[in-house]
Design an enzyme around this catalytic site. Structure first.
Site, short mmCIF file in Angstrom:
data_model
loop_
_atom_site.label_atom_id
_atom_site.label_comp_id
_atom_site.label_asym_id
_atom_site.label_seq_id
_atom_site.Cartn_x
_atom_site.Cartn_y
_atom_site.Cartn_z
N GLN A 130 0.83 -1.20 0.00
CA GLN A 130 0.00 0.00 0.00
C GLN A 130 0.87 1.26 0.00
O GLN A 130 0.56 2.25 -0.67
CB GLN A 130 -0.93 -0.01 1.22
CG GLN A 130 -1.92 1.14 1.25
CD GLN A 130 -2.94 1.09 0.12
OE1 GLN A 130 -3.24 0.02 -0.42
NE2 GLN A 130 -3.47 2.23 -0.26
N ALA A 169 -5.85 5.20 -0.31
CA ALA A 169 -5.80 5.35 1.14
C ALA A 169 -4.35 5.39 1.63
O ALA A 169 -3.45 4.78 1.03
CB ALA A 169 -6.54 4.18 1.80
N GLU A 199 -15.89 5.51 -5.70
CA GLU A 199 -15.18 4.41 -6.34
C GLU A 199 -16.19 3.32 -6.73
O GLU A 199 -16.47 2.42 -5.94
CB GLU A 199 -14.10 3.83 -5.42
CG GLU A 199 -12.98 4.81 -5.11
CD GLU A 199 -11.81 4.14 -4.39
OE1 GLU A 199 -11.89 2.93 -4.09
OE2 GLU A 199 -10.80 4.83 -4.15
#
Length: 253
Positions: free
Chosen positions: A76, A97, A161
């Site tokens: 991530q 994120a 999204e």
């Protein structure tokens, strides 16, 4: 009777945990991850099984492609940094994120795209028509919600999204869908229904469910359940667990 010990660590795992900027994930996923048939795409085992059943139900195996599932913290972080360089901060903070705050780290989130020769990794095309819409229409029956809706941007703090789905399990998915609730709002609703005092009652699929929130005031707490009752306990990531009891449609256990 069955005595069940619940610890503070239990509040941080399970299919209902809330992960966002205000509630980062603690550590890595606690779920068992399996490959869902696409190289490099992993999902928690129960979520993977339900996704497979849903795609089979709508005959969407060829039309829908799994783009991204479980991500480690490191993955991530790399995606976030790459997007910063390629797309800038405004875009990145809207659609990617922060590391530690991504649902993908739970193993319960999946990005889906309409099958094509080239699919955008960060923002795959998943239109409100055709097979993708069939998926969307059936998702709640299989435990999935579209996580980031346009009208909920101020609540989730993530941009719209259409491609991002989260497994939360049935009946929670159906309750959220029918009442137009984000996961953040659902957690607030459940906290109004303390376990054993004022459970939230839901009827669906010829069954009744009682759902209650147990706030942990100390490191561990014990509850008593009937041995023959079907139940699920999931953390909320808000120092509480959500306890779901399956009951017969007539209200009898």
């Amino acid at each position: 009777m069955n005595n069940k010990r619940i610890t503070m660590s239990d509040t941080e795992k399970g299919c209902l945990i809330l992960v966002n900027r205000d509630h980062p994930i603690k550590g890595e996923t606690s779920g068992k991850l399996i490959n869902i048939g696409v190289e490099g795409v992993l999902l928690e085992s129960r979520a993977a099984a339900m996704l497979t059943q849903l795609l089979k139900d709508i005959r969407g195996e060829e039309d829908i492609t799994a783009v991204s599932g479980y991500r480690s913290y490191k993955e991530q972080e790399e995606i976030f940094q790459d997007s910063l360089q390629e797309n800038g901060r405004e875009f990145t903070e809207k659609y990617v994120a922060y590391p530690g705050c991504s649902e993908h780290q739970t193993g319960y989130a999946i990005d889906l795209g309409e099958t094509a020769e080239e699919i955008n990794f960060l923002c795959p095309d998943f239109p409100y028509a055709g097979t993708p819409q069939k998926f969307r229409d059936k998702a709640a029956d299989y435990g999935f919600i579209q996580r980031y809706e346009k009208e909920k941007e101020s609540v989730t703090k993530i941009g719209h999204e259409p491609w991002h789905f989260r497994y939360v399990g049935y009946p929670h998915s159906r309750i959220m869908k029918d009442n137009h609730l984000s996961l953040e709002e659902y957690m607030e609703l459940m906290e109004e229904h303390p376990y054993g005092v004022n459970p939230f009652v839901f009827h669906g699929n010829k069954q009744s469910f009682e759902i209650g929130c147990l706030k942990l005031e100390k490191e561990e707490q014990e509850i008593t359940l009937r041995e023959d009752i079907i139940y699920q306990i999931s953390g909320s990531n808000r120092k509480s667990v959500i306890i779901t009891l399956w009951k017969e449609q007539n209200g009898e256990e």
